[in-house]
Design a protein around this motif. Sequence first.
Motif, PDB file in Angstrom:
ATOM      1  N   LEU A  35       0.852  -1.197   0.000  1.00  0.00           N
ATOM      2  CA  LEU A  35       0.000   0.000   0.000  1.00  0.00           C
ATOM      3  C   LEU A  35       0.883   1.241   0.000  1.00  0.00           C
ATOM      4  CD1 LEU A  35      -2.961   1.089   0.266  1.00  0.00           C
ATOM      5  CD2 LEU A  35      -2.544   1.215   2.719  1.00  0.00           C
ATOM      6  N   THR A  36       1.016   1.848  -1.159  1.00  0.00           N
ATOM      7  CA  THR A  36       1.883   3.025  -1.265  1.00  0.00           C
ATOM      8  C   THR A  36       1.157   4.215  -1.875  1.00  0.00           C
ATOM      9  OG1 THR A  36       2.653   2.213  -3.406  1.00  0.00           O
ATOM     10  CG2 THR A  36       3.996   1.654  -1.478  1.00  0.00           C
ATOM     11  N   GLU A  37      -0.118   4.047  -2.143  1.00  0.00           N
ATOM     12  CA  GLU A  37      -0.901   5.125  -2.727  1.00  0.00           C
ATOM     13  C   GLU A  37      -1.004   6.312  -1.771  1.00  0.00           C
ATOM     14  OE1 GLU A  37      -4.727   3.032  -2.970  1.00  0.00           O
ATOM     15  OE2 GLU A  37      -5.353   4.112  -1.158  1.00  0.00           O
ATOM     16  N   ASP A  38      -1.397   7.450  -2.327  1.00  0.00           N
ATOM     17  CA  ASP A  38      -1.724   8.617  -1.518  1.00  0.00           C
ATOM     18  C   ASP A  38      -3.234   8.587  -1.298  1.00  0.00           C
ATOM     19  OD1 ASP A  38      -2.410  11.076  -0.512  1.00  0.00           O
ATOM     20  OD2 ASP A  38      -1.101  12.204  -1.854  1.00  0.00           O
ATOM     21  N   THR A  39      -3.628   7.930  -0.212  1.00  0.00           N
ATOM     22  CA  THR A  39      -5.054   7.681   0.002  1.00  0.00           C
ATOM     23  C   THR A  39      -5.843   8.972   0.145  1.00  0.00           C
ATOM     24  OG1 THR A  39      -4.436   5.608   1.086  1.00  0.00           O
ATOM     25  CG2 THR A  39      -6.709   6.337   1.340  1.00  0.00           C
ATOM     26  N   ALA A  40      -5.259   9.947   0.790  1.00  0.00           N
ATOM     27  CA  ALA A  40      -5.965  11.233   0.938  1.00  0.00           C
ATOM     28  C   ALA A  40      -6.248  11.832  -0.441  1.00  0.00           C
ATOM     29  CB  ALA A  40      -5.131  12.184   1.795  1.00  0.00           C
ATOM     30  N   ALA A  41      -5.266  11.778  -1.319  1.00  0.00           N
ATOM     31  CA  ALA A  41      -5.476  12.293  -2.679  1.00  0.00           C
ATOM     32  C   ALA A  41      -6.537  11.468  -3.408  1.00  0.00           C
ATOM     33  CB  ALA A  41      -4.160  12.280  -3.458  1.00  0.00           C
ATOM     34  N   ARG A  42      -6.544  10.178  -3.155  1.00  0.00           N
ATOM     35  CA  ARG A  42      -7.566   9.332  -3.780  1.00  0.00           C
ATOM     36  C   ARG A  42      -8.963   9.777  -3.351  1.00  0.00           C
ATOM     37  NH1 ARG A  42      -9.796   3.927  -2.535  1.00  0.00           N
ATOM     38  NH2 ARG A  42      -8.133   3.317  -1.101  1.00  0.00           N
ATOM     39  N   TYR A  43      -9.136  10.020  -2.063  1.00  0.00           N
ATOM     40  CA  TYR A  43     -10.462  10.447  -1.598  1.00  0.00           C
ATOM     41  C   TYR A  43     -10.812  11.837  -2.138  1.00  0.00           C
ATOM     42  CZ  TYR A  43     -11.883   6.388   0.971  1.00  0.00           C
ATOM     43  OH  TYR A  43     -12.324   5.116   1.272  1.00  0.00           O
ATOM     44  N   ALA A  44      -9.813  12.697  -2.278  1.00  0.00           N
ATOM     45  CA  ALA A  44     -10.074  13.997  -2.898  1.00  0.00           C
ATOM     46  C   ALA A  44     -10.527  13.797  -4.342  1.00  0.00           C
ATOM     47  CB  ALA A  44      -8.818  14.864  -2.832  1.00  0.00           C
ATOM     48  N   ALA A  45      -9.930  12.820  -5.015  1.00  0.00           N
ATOM     49  CA  ALA A  45     -10.320  12.547  -6.406  1.00  0.00           C
ATOM     50  C   ALA A  45     -11.760  12.047  -6.499  1.00  0.00           C
ATOM     51  CB  ALA A  45      -9.362  11.525  -7.031  1.00  0.00           C
ATOM     52  N   TYR A  46     -12.197  11.302  -5.503  1.00  0.00           N
ATOM     53  CA  TYR A  46     -13.610  10.882  -5.491  1.00  0.00           C
ATOM     54  C   TYR A  46     -14.531  12.091  -5.345  1.00  0.00           C
ATOM     55  CZ  TYR A  46     -12.128   6.035  -4.422  1.00  0.00           C
ATOM     56  OH  TYR A  46     -11.575   4.788  -4.447  1.00  0.00           O
ATOM     57  N   GLY A  47     -14.029  13.115  -4.656  1.00  0.00           N
ATOM     58  CA  GLY A  47     -14.855  14.293  -4.392  1.00  0.00           C
ATOM     59  C   GLY A  47     -15.187  14.472  -2.916  1.00  0.00           C
ATOM     60  N   TRP A  48     -14.415  13.843  -2.043  1.00  0.00           N
ATOM     61  CA  TRP A  48     -14.635  14.017  -0.613  1.00  0.00           C
ATOM     62  C   TRP A  48     -13.947  15.292  -0.125  1.00  0.00           C
ATOM     63  CZ3 TRP A  48     -15.777   9.789   3.307  1.00  0.00           C
ATOM     64  CH2 TRP A  48     -16.414   8.688   2.714  1.00  0.00           C
ATOM     65  N   HIS A  49     -14.426  15.799   0.991  1.00  0.00           N
ATOM     66  CA  HIS A  49     -13.700  16.807   1.739  1.00  0.00           C
ATOM     67  C   HIS A  49     -12.627  16.073   2.542  1.00  0.00           C
ATOM     68  CE1 HIS A  49     -12.772  20.001   4.539  1.00  0.00           C
ATOM     69  NE2 HIS A  49     -13.134  19.218   5.550  1.00  0.00           N
ATOM     70  N   VAL A  50     -11.374  16.421   2.335  1.00  0.00           N
ATOM     71  CA  VAL A  50     -10.275  15.637   2.896  1.00  0.00           C
ATOM     72  C   VAL A  50      -9.414  16.479   3.836  1.00  0.00           C
ATOM     73  CG1 VAL A  50      -8.128  14.428   2.310  1.00  0.00           C
ATOM     74  CG2 VAL A  50     -10.192  14.068   0.929  1.00  0.00           C
ATOM     75  N   THR A  51      -9.149  15.936   5.003  1.00  0.00           N
ATOM     76  CA  THR A  51      -8.223  16.571   5.947  1.00  0.00           C
ATOM     77  C   THR A  51      -7.211  15.534   6.408  1.00  0.00           C
ATOM     78  OG1 THR A  51     -10.112  17.819   6.819  1.00  0.00           O
ATOM     79  CG2 THR A  51      -8.059  17.948   8.056  1.00  0.00           C
TER      80      THR A  51
END
Lengths: 690, 690
Positions: B204-220
């Motif tokens: 697991l090396t992805e940038d998960t926060a960026a992934r959720y931003a890509a879905y359209g979530w509000h990310v912190t």
Amino acid sequence: PEGWTDLDTKAVDTIRVLAADAVQKVGNGHPGTAISLAPVAYLLFQKVMRHNPAEPHWPGRDRFVLSCGHSSISLYLQLFMGGWGLELEDIEALRTWGSKTPGHPEYGHTDGVEITTGPLGQGIANAVGMAMAARRERGLLDPDAPEGESIFDHQIYCLASDGDIEEGISSEASSLAATQRLGNLTLIYDRNFISIEGHTDIALTEDTAARYAAYGWHVTTVDWLEGGEYRENVKALLDAMDEGRKVTDRPTFIQLRTIIAWPSPTKQNTEGAHGSALGTDEVAALKKVLGFDPDKTFDVDPAVLEHTRGLRDRGAAAQAAWQQGFDTWAETNAEGKALYERMVDDELTPGWEEALPTWDADPKGVATRAASGAVLTALAPRLPELWGGSADLASSNNTTPKGEPSFLPTDRQSEEFKGGPYGRVLHFGIREHAMGAILNGIKVHGGTRPYGGTFLTFSDYMRGAVRLSALMRVPVTYVWTHDSIGLGEDGPTHQPIEHVSSLRLIPGLDVVRPADANETAASWAAILKNKDRPAGLILSRQNLPIVPRGTDGYATTEGVARGAYVLKDFGTADPDKTVIIVATGSEVQLAVGAAEALAGEGVAVRVVSMPCREWFDEQDDAYRESVIPAAVKARVSVEAGVSGSWRDIVGDAGRIVSINHYGASADGALLFKEFGFTTETVAAAARESL
Amino acid sequence: PEGWTDLDTKAVDTIRVLAADAVQKVGNGHPGTAISLAPVAYLLFQKVMRHNPAEPHWPGRDRFVLSCGHSSISLYLQLFMGGWGLELEDIEALRTWGSKTPGHPEYGHTDGVEITTGPLGQGIANAVGMAMAARRERGLLDPDAPEGESIFDHQIYCLASDGDIEEGISSEASSLAATQRLGNLTLIYDRNFISIEGHTDIALTEDTAARYAAYGWHVTTVDWLEGGEYRENVKALLDAMDEGRKVTDRPTFIQLRTIIAWPSPTKQNTEGAHGSALGTDEVAALKKVLGFDPDKTFDVDPAVLEHTRGLRDRGAAAQAAWQQGFDTWAETNAEGKALYERMVDDELTPGWEEALPTWDADPKGVATRAASGAVLTALAPRLPELWGGSADLASSNNTTPKGEPSFLPTDRQSEEFKGGPYGRVLHFGIREHAMGAILNGIKVHGGTRPYGGTFLTFSDYMRGAVRLSALMRVPVTYVWTHDSIGLGEDGPTHQPIEHVSSLRLIPGLDVVRPADANETAASWAAILKNKDRPAGLILSRQNLPIVPRGTDGYATTEGVARGAYVLKDFGTADPDKTVIIVATGSEVQLAVGAAEALAGEGVAVRVVSMPCREWFDEQDDAYRESVIPAAVKARVSVEAGVSGSWRDIVGDAGRIVSINHYGASADGALLFKEFGFTTETVAAAARESL
């Protein structure tokens, strides 16, 4: 792009028209993407990929996966145009009985089809598996060649649709592909905003390109609707592919904006073009737009076909050049060549079975998962083609051969798992479904023999992929451990109850549940000898006594490969007082215990160990009768799972010792008692059956 | 944060020590995240969420989902500290037989546990379902209240681990959550870089926060390791939650960097703390670090408990305030109040069954999927709580009640599907697994009755969620259409063969396969009356003749709810020449055809329609004997799927008409013939059995 002629354009338009004709003829199918993706598939097959229509199994070829398998006619038309053996009559027979052109591409059925696709998302994960297999193959045969200069370097291309992108399995595989730095993989995502329910805004609004960037892919967007007017900018797509191949430390994601069914005059950009024939009027209108005679069907200009079939010469030349490289390589790599030939033929190292471990009788015993781990460790040096891993349960599934390196980019190694890009221990993360599909991709790529492990209960998560292993008849091995309530404290969510029986229902899957360590070794041996079918190896968490072998009336493990065998006959034979107890896995010890008790009561008991019902079903009548004589009606089956189809074995007079409800969170041994898996209950069932 | 006292800090540390003690006592479990997430769970339960320990089913409460169910002790300790009824002895009984504190949280077993979790990824999708249910509930009861001002507004919180993030089901659900603009949902991702195989870099090396931003979530992102030194900055986390609640047009994703098992001196930040007891030395060392007496176990300072149990007063006050708001609302919403009470009690509108459609006998007939669509359309006005949709196959599954609005944010509507945030037609996208888990989340949230559809073959993709419906006994309805080779041209990947039988093996799932349109209506009626079990409704793609009812010897559909009934007795009764043909779904017509043929030969034939084996198994012996008399040994079963456990019904002398291999791509009617599903083969099987 450079070298693209009017004949190429005409070929692409011919493909669109043939796709429309073929679907129209059978009356159902998926014309939309075949029409709009014609230039994409054509570009790949005719201009980009290295392959040879005359030799579809040439190991040096690039691979193509049509993840959106419903667009099968896209693939068939390339195979027709390029000369893989499909002819116009095959295209006309689309989706009909006995044709080479079924509704979805089928592995082993049509030359040039690399893998069965259709269930969405699988293809992306399959392609990830192929890319991993290509790297492993290179590592086994030519690890020291500079990047891009080995004859074993080749590319994997995958074409995917909105549905593939939505399915979770593709997310799992795509995240892992970036971790694995699969530079040999290119995924083209056809973003057309139309699925069966119409505009995808109702269910898919993410920025998929940004999502793939977040995974760590090299991402390019090609927008054929740039500026508002649709233009099939093939050069932009080709440039993106060329650029992607230069990025060797990351997989490439190309998001391609298309209009489904373009230039179909009234059905383009509608879901009406997705899964239904266009209708005769629209087909005619499409032909008019493209300058074809609307009154003719399946009309191919011979000049076009001659042009596209030129691929056969180019392909033969490519393979000849490759062969030269191969011969040069082989001259100085005799050992490698021998391994290569073995891998191509899917033949194991002669004498490999000698390495299998054996265990002495031991009432305390070992868990069959531990025995399986010992088998893998013992086989590793002899079978470099055997590789695999676990969905983050390596230490539980015992899937790591001791001392073997992990398959990991250098910078992804951890303290616990050292390795390199050519290692053999796979780390799937907690992604069971992708694991299954990756194993399928590895196996159909050719060359190696993969396995993957998780808890048996999570076979549910990967069932979609397991079914495809069976449908394709590829020898992938699933290692499913913690196979019953014996799992214990983790409770009902983690305790398989229905799984063994439900996996047996998948046609073509061998479900193998060994009873002790020696049966485990014999099971692995039998599984590895099969080249045309997947297997699920069902293993215990808890220790199981090791049965004496070839002594004291106990059979050797020779019968394991026959699926069932007489483990031991207990007591004196009185035809009226004979009962057969059939058991699998951890319950064989209960059968033995019950038999010992019953023998003391003057009952003759035959204990049959039945590690694999599928193998037993394939034996001849005489053998089956010799194990379970028809005349003996008193029978008991014991398996720590649902009763399933055990009535088939025990008959009307028999008894089934089973558990038909969920488990509980407690010590595993206690659960066996609480839920009625004891020698006493088995003996009682036997008495009832008599 | 403001108001956080030393007692709060001590309570958090007490929780860490209790988690270590509890796991150490039973000898196995997952102490690591329970120790490091103690402040997170405490913050949520004590400071953030609106709930009342004394009334765990108060509909106005916020919901909490522990997606990483293996950290169950995290949840149990909050329920203990907050006063939900768990006491110290329950904590001491962790993971043991009969305790309220099983290995994974179990719905319906422990007060305060909202849903069963453990199989990873499910919880995130469950939470998405709860957030959808909350919006639908508000829409049904209080649609005109300004945002945030309705008594029906509440929040859904979900805590997830690396495994939840890796599983594809969470990707599916998370993409959809953003499309649905679920502002009432907060997902906290515990990013600790440790899973069972050690450091997550290997998988697991992805940038998960960026992934959720890509879905359209509000990310912190909240990093407790900011600057290199670990500091549990609870205020930063609270701020992120407060900020997230203010973002009402998107779900909130908080990526929280923690160190697993911190401050355990030697086991923090290792996989050794994930799934095993820490060991007595380490537990003692942890206690020392935290200022606890290492010689004491399960030691709770009464002052701490008094402090945390103050939640009972605060919870009661919160509910009282809510009740006041409810009473005010109810005063002017008599109709709404009646609906609300009905929804809370899971009671359907009186007289709803009168709306069910009926069909006249018709040899041409209709597909049962079409009949199901007619049922949903007819029931929609009477049952506003009944809602659902499809995984992008609405027009194939017939899951859309005509004229009903879609459940979609205003800006996500399409030309094909109009609706609004309070609509009732769900669009899951091609995400079957998330669909299943979302349905579970909707149902356990309470208030409504959900269903979801896809092709039967893709029940494989969602099996993990279906099993949890059954384990939890929640009345979710799965609409699985295209139920056999009758699907036709799409071929073997899309043709279910083993699925009906394999779904029957899931304990607690009713598998219902009606034979014609009227049986379909009766099946829906029976399913909706069940409040404690899920059902899978198995429907045909192809038209099925509509059987005459209550005339010409044919039974009414009254027997449907009993699982099996005598559809008609054919021919004259001769005990020696009587055969029973048991059929389901589309094969009942073959049984009737065969019976007519056999009757002409002087054979008495009883045709039994068996839409649901589970319901039939629950009937008393007398009823079952009246349908299938033990004395009649000549029996045939007919089902266009694997033989499965049909031997249980037909016995040793019986015959099973089945298909135990994969299908093919061709016209469905042709496949029935080619694969032996004809009146002739059924009649021949009957003759053999006689």
